[in-house]
Design an enzyme around this catalytic site. Structure first.
Site, PDB file in Angstrom:
ATOM      1  CE  LYS A  90     -80.031  25.839 -15.927  1.00 36.08           C
ATOM      2  NZ  LYS A  90     -78.557  25.747 -15.906  1.00 36.08           N
ATOM      3  CD  GLU A 112     -87.104  30.917 -13.125  1.00 45.85           C
ATOM      4  OE1 GLU A 112     -88.282  30.612 -13.428  1.00 45.85           O
ATOM      5  OE2 GLU A 112     -86.204  30.075 -12.970  1.00 45.85           O
ATOM      6  CB  SER A 371     -74.041  19.875 -15.218  1.00 38.40           C
ATOM      7  OG  SER A 371     -73.067  20.886 -15.072  1.00 38.40           O
TER       8      SER A 371
HETATM    9  C1  LIG Z   1     -77.762  25.869 -14.754  1.00 36.37           C
HETATM   10  C2  LIG Z   1     -76.581  24.993 -14.737  1.00 36.37           C
HETATM   11  C3  LIG Z   1     -76.069  24.452 -13.529  1.00 36.37           C
HETATM   12  C4  LIG Z   1     -76.624  24.779 -12.176  1.00 36.37           C
HETATM   13  O1  LIG Z   1     -77.946  24.436 -11.953  1.00 36.37           O
HETATM   14  P1  LIG Z   1     -78.380  23.198 -11.040  1.00 36.37           P
HETATM   15  O2  LIG Z   1     -79.840  23.373 -10.916  1.00 36.37           O
HETATM   16  O3  LIG Z   1     -77.663  23.327  -9.737  1.00 36.37           O
HETATM   17  O4  LIG Z   1     -77.992  21.975 -11.753  1.00 36.37           O
HETATM   18  C5  LIG Z   1     -74.991  23.591 -13.597  1.00 36.37           C
HETATM   19  N1  LIG Z   1     -74.409  23.280 -14.774  1.00 36.37           N
HETATM   20  C6  LIG Z   1     -74.858  23.797 -15.937  1.00 36.37           C
HETATM   21  C7  LIG Z   1     -74.159  23.420 -17.198  1.00 36.37           C
HETATM   22  C8  LIG Z   1     -75.946  24.669 -15.964  1.00 36.37           C
HETATM   23  O5  LIG Z   1     -76.390  25.162 -17.123  1.00 36.37           O
END
Ligand SMILES: *Cc1c(COP(=O)(O)O)cnc(C)c1O
Length: 386
Positions: A90, A112, A371
């Site tokens: 993010k 938000e 992610s």
């Molecule tokens: C917020 C988040 C997601 C999901 O958000 P996307 O916009 O679909 O990427 C996935 N993995 C993590 C670690 C997150 O913090």
């Protein structure tokens, strides 16, 4: 909005901007500024400076040797977004949008947040760039995520609990948009995923595309060729679209998004308008956006980015769903075999990669986009396993 920008906000039939005229004016200006700065050499240099010095990019593409052996199939590589500052992808988007806000002369950032992860990334970037930061959060969510509220406050942000409606994410989005319309002269709305009206999906993809820009270069260095598949979890779709971006025009690479089987937007959604844009949406019997639930807070959203909707309809990307049990197993298996505790969101991608690997051969390659890291989820998993 002029015709050209209008077209650029569409992915097939999806995307666009379905908002009141006063908000449209603000978004059209934002869009114009984004296209102006996106390719500006000074802007690009500043962005790459902060991605390197603050976020810690580039992050590795780690060969998961023990996991590969355990699964007995294709080589598994992990793109390590978990190693970024704040522990997830993010921050890539937060830094990109804040640099744009600075160029546009904004002094105040609003955002938000649902579970609080995007709020924390935004508050972090605001602290760094000395910007006033206001985070709208459903009152119900501020109670459930008290620790994230405290994190944002530590970082100097003001968290505004929203009591209207059901006191959830959707109500927080409405409040933030109202704030933007009233204060657009000095305020920038920093949106957290590849969703919302144009230009947000295009802008968020642009800032997250660094993931596949790096992974493509890295896999060619390591293996001398492209991967056979790239797997990523999808909530709103930002880490997935970033992980896919530089492979979309490489037809030999399968692109696979993974969602919770309790919020299967792409596997079961229908075209509809939600939060100011058109995408695949999960609807209930009354035609309202369905109340979704996921053990991974970041995947709990009834809609999905417009580009994913289009990739799915065109058949360029595939989308699959996994169960909570599979996710919990993947969470533990990656921890045990590689010494990497993944975010529950990312564990969805790992869980599907395992199933996929059983259908592929040893000379093939899968890249899994990790992610985020799982520290935030350890207590929850402890409670669930007990
Ligand atoms: C917020 C988040 C997601 C999901 O958000 P996307 O916009 O679909 O990427 C996935 N993995 C993590 C670690 C997150 O913090």
């Amino acid at each position: 909005m002029d015709q050209q920008l209008q077209q650029e906000g569409y992915f097939g039939e999806f995307g666009g901007s379905f908002v009141p005229p006063e908000l449209q004016e603000v978004l059209s200006y934002l869009s114009e500024q984004f296209y102006k700065f996106r390719d500006d050499p000074d802007f690009k240099e500043e962005l790459s400076y902060y991605l390197r010095e603050y976020v810690g990019r580039e992050n590795p593409l780690t060969y998961a040797e023990r996991l590969t052996k355990a699964w007995g199939g294709p080589k598994i590589y992990l793109k390590r977004e978990d190693l970024n500052h704040t522990g997830a992808h993010k921050i890539n988007n937060a830094i990109g949008q804040i640099l744009l806000a600075k160029r546009m002369g904004a002094k105040r950032i609003i955002a938000e947040t649902g579970a609080g992860q995007h709020g924390v990334a935004t508050a972090t970037a605001c602290a760094m760039f000395n910007m006033e930061c206001v985070i709208y959060m459903g009152a119900e969510d501020t109670r459930r995520q008290a620790l994230n509220v405290f994190r944002m406050e530590l970082l100097g942000a003001t968290v505004v609990p929203v009591h209207k409606g059901q006191g959830r994410l959707k109500d927080a989005v409405d409040e933030a948009l109202g704030d933007l319309v009233r204060n657009y002269k000095n305020t920038f709305y920093l949106l957290g995923s590849a969703v919302g009206p144009h230009p947000f999906p295009t802008m968020v993809k642009h800032f997250q595309a660094i993931i596949s820009e790096e992974s493509k270069r890295q896999i060619i260095e390591k293996e001398g060729r492209l991967p056979d598949a790239v797997v990523a979890c999808v909530g709103g779709g930002s880490n997935a679209i970033g992980a896919f971006a530089h492979y979309i025009d490489e037809p030999s690479v399968r692109l696979i998004g993974v969602e919770p089987d309790q919020a299967p937007t792409l596997t079961e959604g229908v075209p509809s308008i939600i939060h100011g844009f058109k995408c695949l949406v999960l609807l209930d019997e009354e035609g309202q956006p369905k109340k979704t639930y996921s053990i991974a807070a970041g995947l709990d959203y009834p809609g999905i980015g417009p580009e994913h909707s289009d990739l799915k309809v065109k058949g360029r990307a595939e989308y699959a769903a996994v169960s909570n049990e599979e996710v919990l197993e993947a969470f533990q298996e990656l921890s045990r075999t590689e010494g990497i505790i993944p975010a529950l969101e990312s564990a969805h991608a790992v869980a599907y990669a395992k199933k996929l690997s059983s259908t592929m051969s040893k000379d093939q390659i899968i890249i899994v986009n990790l992610s985020g890291r799982g520290d935030k989820d350890v207590e929850q998993v402890y409670q669930m396993l007990k």
